[in-house]
Design a protein around this motif. Structure first.
Motif, PDB file in Angstrom:
ATOM      1  N   ALA A  20       0.838  -1.207   0.000  1.00  0.00           N
ATOM      2  CA  ALA A  20       0.000   0.000   0.000  1.00  0.00           C
ATOM      3  C   ALA A  20       0.867   1.250   0.000  1.00  0.00           C
ATOM      4  O   ALA A  20       0.546   2.242  -0.646  1.00  0.00           O
ATOM      5  CB  ALA A  20      -0.933  -0.019   1.204  1.00  0.00           C
ATOM      6  N   ASP A  39      -4.932   7.809  -7.897  1.00  0.00           N
ATOM      7  CA  ASP A  39      -6.046   6.937  -8.260  1.00  0.00           C
ATOM      8  C   ASP A  39      -6.575   6.187  -7.032  1.00  0.00           C
ATOM      9  O   ASP A  39      -5.919   6.150  -6.001  1.00  0.00           O
ATOM     10  CB  ASP A  39      -5.548   5.914  -9.291  1.00  0.00           C
ATOM     11  CG  ASP A  39      -6.572   5.703 -10.390  1.00  0.00           C
ATOM     12  OD1 ASP A  39      -7.734   6.087 -10.162  1.00  0.00           O
ATOM     13  OD2 ASP A  39      -6.189   5.175 -11.455  1.00  0.00           O
ATOM     14  N   ASN A  40      -7.741   5.581  -7.162  1.00  0.00           N
ATOM     15  CA  ASN A  40      -8.241   4.731  -6.087  1.00  0.00           C
ATOM     16  C   ASN A  40      -7.236   3.614  -5.822  1.00  0.00           C
ATOM     17  O   ASN A  40      -6.746   2.990  -6.761  1.00  0.00           O
ATOM     18  CB  ASN A  40      -9.585   4.106  -6.474  1.00  0.00           C
ATOM     19  CG  ASN A  40     -10.725   5.085  -6.243  1.00  0.00           C
ATOM     20  OD1 ASN A  40     -10.672   5.900  -5.314  1.00  0.00           O
ATOM     21  ND2 ASN A  40     -11.726   5.016  -7.084  1.00  0.00           N
ATOM     22  N   GLY A  41      -6.927   3.411  -4.543  1.00  0.00           N
ATOM     23  CA  GLY A  41      -5.986   2.351  -4.205  1.00  0.00           C
ATOM     24  C   GLY A  41      -4.539   2.768  -4.282  1.00  0.00           C
ATOM     25  O   GLY A  41      -3.640   1.955  -4.082  1.00  0.00           O
ATOM     26  N   GLY A  43      -2.980   4.549  -2.227  1.00  0.00           N
ATOM     27  CA  GLY A  43      -2.376   4.516  -0.897  1.00  0.00           C
ATOM     28  C   GLY A  43      -2.595   5.794  -0.095  1.00  0.00           C
ATOM     29  O   GLY A  43      -1.983   5.981   0.959  1.00  0.00           O
TER      30      GLY A  43
HETATM   31  N1  LIG Z   1      -6.670  -2.770   6.062  1.00  0.00           N
HETATM   32  C1  LIG Z   1      -6.282  -3.189   4.836  1.00  0.00           C
HETATM   33  N2  LIG Z   1      -6.148  -4.498   4.578  1.00  0.00           N
HETATM   34  C2  LIG Z   1      -5.742  -4.914   3.368  1.00  0.00           C
HETATM   35  N3  LIG Z   1      -5.461  -4.097   2.341  1.00  0.00           N
HETATM   36  C3  LIG Z   1      -5.612  -2.776   2.538  1.00  0.00           C
HETATM   37  C4  LIG Z   1      -6.027  -2.248   3.792  1.00  0.00           C
HETATM   38  N4  LIG Z   1      -6.072  -0.889   3.698  1.00  0.00           N
HETATM   39  C5  LIG Z   1      -5.685  -0.604   2.437  1.00  0.00           C
HETATM   40  N5  LIG Z   1      -5.417  -1.718   1.737  1.00  0.00           N
HETATM   41  C6  LIG Z   1      -4.957  -1.769   0.354  1.00  0.00           C
HETATM   42  O1  LIG Z   1      -3.946  -0.814   0.201  1.00  0.00           O
HETATM   43  C7  LIG Z   1      -4.076  -0.131  -1.034  1.00  0.00           C
HETATM   44  C8  LIG Z   1      -4.187   1.354  -0.799  1.00  0.00           C
HETATM   45  O2  LIG Z   1      -5.460   1.638  -0.246  1.00  0.00           O
HETATM   46  P1  LIG Z   1      -5.904   3.095   0.177  1.00  0.00           P
HETATM   47  O3  LIG Z   1      -4.845   3.727   0.997  1.00  0.00           O
HETATM   48  O4  LIG Z   1      -7.237   2.983   0.801  1.00  0.00           O
HETATM   49  O5  LIG Z   1      -6.024   3.835  -1.209  1.00  0.00           O
HETATM   50  P2  LIG Z   1      -6.676   5.234  -1.578  1.00  0.00           P
HETATM   51  O6  LIG Z   1      -7.124   5.899  -0.321  1.00  0.00           O
HETATM   52  O7  LIG Z   1      -5.600   5.993  -2.271  1.00  0.00           O
HETATM   53  O8  LIG Z   1      -7.806   4.958  -2.513  1.00  0.00           O
HETATM   54  C9  LIG Z   1      -5.272  -0.747  -1.731  1.00  0.00           C
HETATM   55  O9  LIG Z   1      -4.817  -1.728  -2.612  1.00  0.00           O
HETATM   56  C10 LIG Z   1      -6.043  -1.362  -0.609  1.00  0.00           C
HETATM   57  O10 LIG Z   1      -6.778  -2.461  -1.065  1.00  0.00           O
END
Ligand SMILES: Nc1ncnc2c1ncn2[C@@H]1O[C@H](COP(=O)(O)OP(=O)(O)O)[C@@H](O)[C@H]1O
Ligand SMILES: [Mg+2]
Lengths: 253, 374
Positions: A20, A39-41, A43
């Motif tokens: 992440a 983008d979504n995901g 981090g």
């Molecule tokens: N608690 C978690 N458990 C497993 N994977 C996670 C968790 N939190 C985030 N991820 C993964 O980490 C990546 C980044 O997520 P995130 O920070 O929410 O992205 P953003 O906010 O930029 O859309 C994604 O692939 C997400 O699926």
């Protein structure tokens, strides 16, 4: 350029096989709005959690006002003056706006009543009302559970809470996602006002016009890594979109 | 982790998903505080169930004015509900944290047994030995409560399982240390005061004790930071954690309190019945939980009142008493209480669903609306 109030160097965090955050650098300066886009995901939320004491990092260092710190709890971040509006808001739905505003920081009564653990609800209500008004937030009732309120009102309450308690850094993770035009305008105004108090604001949004409107600096995240760190005056929407999607590269950290 | 997600989903179902983009409507300009607090009281489920209780009382009073509607009968009902009232206070806190405590009846028995054995060993009939017995009972209950709380908060075992386990353990140990034979030696100061003593010309002391516990419980739940944190944890554990509420420690305190109150109930039971009544509490946990739920406390946590629990206790108690007096087969009480319980949970569902829309949460209006629609 002044020194960053909060700085991350080479931080990584993996969830199983998902990296992440991947050797990421990030910094915010006092009295500036730093937009965090990607983008979504990419981090973004993970970074916010790591820098607000909600998530442990695997490697890397975090520096606050020039000193290296270990952020292990949200309270530790709060004590440093770092507040966060999480994407999921993290409000207690059955509690009212005032209770949410002051949860964990209750104003206790003085004297014998305080000894028995009672709270000064009047003082908290008054101060909350002031905070909501300052934000231009349409919080209709201070005594209804926030769970019964609209997404916009809840968001306003979460933002008011963060802004009220922060004195160094505010993270706003997609604070305008559930908002209409007028409330979005309020939030953007609030961001500027908070910045003018000398507080560092980190603003996460998918709306490039909003990002361009309020940011001083823009940091682009891609696949857990910083793709670019730009001066807002020095870029445009097409370039930002290109950087987010990986179509172009520039000024990488 | 997946548990957290599920919790969140429940909360979401309760209050609806993130409401979509807010439209700028005219009523956005209306920013006034809801003026009166009174109407909210009428909307509270505890109040609605209170009306139900009043109606039941009126019906029995009309049917049996010379037997049911007598002060002596009221006194009997109140006296019989006192022990459950003490347990109900702890259970209300626990259910508001979205937990459950199945062990209260067994812990009551265990505390009573240990206390009775200690008092028998010390010997005597005065307040000295009684005081020791009271402290031992409360300490035994507290120990079980802390045991429950530790497993729930630190070991993350679900409350249902932990307290089901301690239900069996506490009862089993009580039987082991007594050899399954009830102890019938209880200091006479206990039986003559707490057991069947009265104050102010006819108010049972046991009921006064229960009332004090209930008033303190209501104060703590509704007026103090401790109470607020209890609601906060039940509402959103994550939100509470993020602002620094020490959730684990709070849960241990809440379960500890429930255990200690079961210890108090153990002494009350010992005094009232002059025996440890090891086999007599198998339904107690369910009766207490039913009372709390009938009183409008949500099994999903975050919502509930002590007042509701007290009302919820009296509905089964009054039904039982009224059926006996009016010559209805008392088994009907179980049927009626079961129906009331289901109705209460149904009303809670409706309330939670309508809270999502910010619509009316009134039971009466709900039924009225239903009838119009169909
Ligand atoms: N608690 C978690 N458990 C497993 N994977 C996670 C968790 N939190 C985030 N991820 C993964 O980490 C990546 C980044 O997520 P995130 O920070 O929410 O992205 P953003 O906010 O930029 O859309 C994604 O692939 C997400 O699926
Ligand atoms: Mg995100």
């Amino acid at each position: 350029m002044s020194t960053p109030v909060l700085e991350a160097r080479g931080i990584s965090r993996a969830f199983g096989h998902v990296r992440a955050l991947d050797d990421l650098d990030f910094e915010v300066y006092p009295g500036e709005v730093t937009a965090l886009i990607g983008d979504n995901g990419a981090g973004k939320s993970t970074l916010v959690k790591a820098l607000s004491g909600n998530l442990a990092i695997d490697t890397g260092t975090i520096t606050f006002e020039g000193e290296e710190i270990q952020l292990t709890t949200p309270m530790q971040a709060s004590a440093l003056g770092i507040e966060t509006v999480h994407q999921d808001l993290a409000l207690a739905p059955h509690l009212d706006p005032v209770q949410n505003m002051y949860l964990g920081r209750e104003v206790m009564n003085k004297g014998i009543a305080g000894f028995f653990g009672t709270m000064n609800t009047k003082a908290m209500a008054k101060e909350s009302r002031r905070a909501f008004d300052e934000l231009g937030a349409t919080v209709r009732s201070l005594t209804s559970p926030v769970g019964s309120m609209s997404g916009g009102q809840r968001q306003a309450i979460a933002i008011a809470r963060a802004v009220h308690w922060a004195n160094k850094v505010v993270f706003l993770d997609e604070p305008t996602a559930a908002l209409g035009v007028r409330q979005t305008k309020n939030v953007l105004e609030t961001i500027r006002r908070v910045r003018d108090k000398g507080i560092a604001v980190v603003f996460i949004s998918h709306s490039m016009p909003h990002v361009m409107e309020v940011s001083d600096r823009i940091q682009v995240l891609r696949l857990g890594h910083r793709a670019a760190s730009l001066d807002a005056k020095d870029t445009n929407m097409e370039e930002l979109v290109g950087l987010m999607t990986g179509a172009s590269t520039r000024g990488a950290a | 982790m997946s548990d957290d997600v599920r919790e969140d989903d429940i909360k979401k179902a309760e209050f609806g998903p993130e409401a979509g983009p807010e439209t700028i409507s005219i009523n956005m300009a209306v920013e006034r505080e809801s003026k009166s607090r009174v109407p909210r009281i009428f909307k509270a489920q505890a109040f609605q169930i209170f009306i139900v209780l009043i109606v039941i009382v009126i019906i029995f009073s009309i049917m049996a004015p010379n037997t049911f509607a007598q002060l002596s009968n009221l006194r009997l009902v109140v006296q019989n509900a006192s022990i459950l009232g003490v347990l109900g206070v702890g259970m209300t806190f626990i259910i508001i944290t979205s937990g459950i405590d199945l062990s209260v009846g067994s812990v009551l028995v265990f505390s009573g047994v240990v206390s009775a054995m200690v008092m028998r060993a010390v010997g005597g009939d005065g307040w000295g030995v009684a005081t020791i017995g009271i402290l031992v009972a409360i300490a035994s209950g507290l120990a079980w409560g802390i045991f429950n709380g530790l497993l729930i908060s630190k070991a993350k075992v679900p409350p249902l399982i932990v307290t089901l386990g301690s239900l069996g353990m506490a009862l089993g140990l009580a039987q082991i240390i007594t050899g399954g034979i009830d102890i019938r030696q209880v200091p006479s100061v206990l039986t003559s005061t707490i057991g069947y003593g009265n104050v102010l010309g006819g108010i049972p002391i046991i009921s006064v004790i229960a009332l004090v516990v209930i008033l303190i419980g209501a104060f703590v739940l509704h007026k103090t930071k401790f109470g607020l944190y209890t609601y906060a944890i039940g509402s959103s554990e994550e939100a509470a954690r993020r602002v620094g509420v020490k959730v684990d420690r709070h849960l241990i305190k809440v379960y500890g309190m429930s255990g200690a109150l079961a210890g108090v109930a153990g002494i009350l039971s010992l005094s009232q019945f002059s025996t440890t009544a090891i086999a007599g509490q198998s339904q107690t946990n369910l009766n207490v939980i039913a009372a709390v739920v009938i009183g409008g406390t949500s099994l999903f946590g975050g919502y509930g009142t002590i007042f509701g629990t007290v009302v919820g206790l009296f509905i089964p108690a009054v039904l039982q008493n009224g059926f006996v007096i009016t010559g209805v087969q008392p088994f009907w009480q179980q049927v009626a209480v079961g129906a009331v319980l289901i109705a209460a949970v149904y009303v809670d569902q409706v309330r939670r669903a309508s809270a999502a829309r910010g619509a009316s949460t009134s039971l009466w209006r709900h039924f009225f609306a239903r009838r119009k629609n169909t």
